[in-house]
Design a protein around this motif. Sequence first.
Motif, mmCIF file in Angstrom:
data_model
loop_
_atom_site.group_PDB
_atom_site.id
_atom_site.type_symbol
_atom_site.label_atom_id
_atom_site.label_comp_id
_atom_site.label_asym_id
_atom_site.label_seq_id
_atom_site.Cartn_x
_atom_site.Cartn_y
_atom_site.Cartn_z
ATOM 1 N N LEU A 6 0.353 -1.078 -0.695
ATOM 2 C CA LEU A 6 -0.108 -0.470 -0.247
ATOM 3 C C LEU A 6 0.877 1.037 -0.448
ATOM 4 C CD1 LEU A 6 -3.029 -1.162 2.717
ATOM 5 C CD2 LEU A 6 -2.981 -0.430 0.310
ATOM 6 N N LEU A 18 -5.727 6.324 -4.005
ATOM 7 C CA LEU A 18 -5.675 5.529 -3.667
ATOM 8 C C LEU A 18 -6.542 5.595 -2.567
ATOM 9 C CD1 LEU A 18 -4.025 2.979 -1.745
ATOM 10 C CD2 LEU A 18 -3.079 4.446 -0.668
ATOM 11 N N GLY A 19 -6.715 6.629 -1.941
ATOM 12 C CA GLY A 19 -8.431 6.477 -1.396
ATOM 13 C C GLY A 19 -9.379 6.896 -1.569
ATOM 14 N N ILE A 22 -9.673 3.224 -2.526
ATOM 15 C CA ILE A 22 -10.103 2.349 -1.229
ATOM 16 C C ILE A 22 -11.848 2.880 -0.216
ATOM 17 C CG2 ILE A 22 -10.763 1.971 1.798
ATOM 18 C CD1 ILE A 22 -7.211 2.688 1.322
ATOM 19 N N GLY A 25 -13.897 0.340 -3.619
ATOM 20 C CA GLY A 25 -13.677 -0.125 -2.907
ATOM 21 C C GLY A 25 -15.056 -1.001 -2.025
ATOM 22 N N ILE A 26 -15.171 0.154 -0.778
ATOM 23 C CA ILE A 26 -15.847 -0.089 0.543
ATOM 24 C C ILE A 26 -17.085 -0.230 -0.423
ATOM 25 C CG2 ILE A 26 -16.881 0.974 2.924
ATOM 26 C CD1 ILE A 26 -13.259 1.254 3.486
#
Length: 66
Positions: A6, A18-19, A22, A25-26
């Motif tokens: 990561l 990257l945030g 993520i 994905g959540i």
Amino acid sequence: MLLSVLLQAAAGVGISKLGAAIGAGIAVLGAGIGIGKIGSSAMEGIARHQDASGDFGMNLIIAAAQ
């Protein structure tokens, strides 16, 4: 191991991307869990009342589409 991967990804593409990945994905996981709960409840309802399975099926489709 995962932390190092990561961190390398964060250095390459930036923290904001990257945030975003993520967060997406959540959101996908949350949607999958929600649709799974809808299907599970519909199957339980059909198991309890076999004669009304058509009504449950139509409501399942409407609830999943929202």
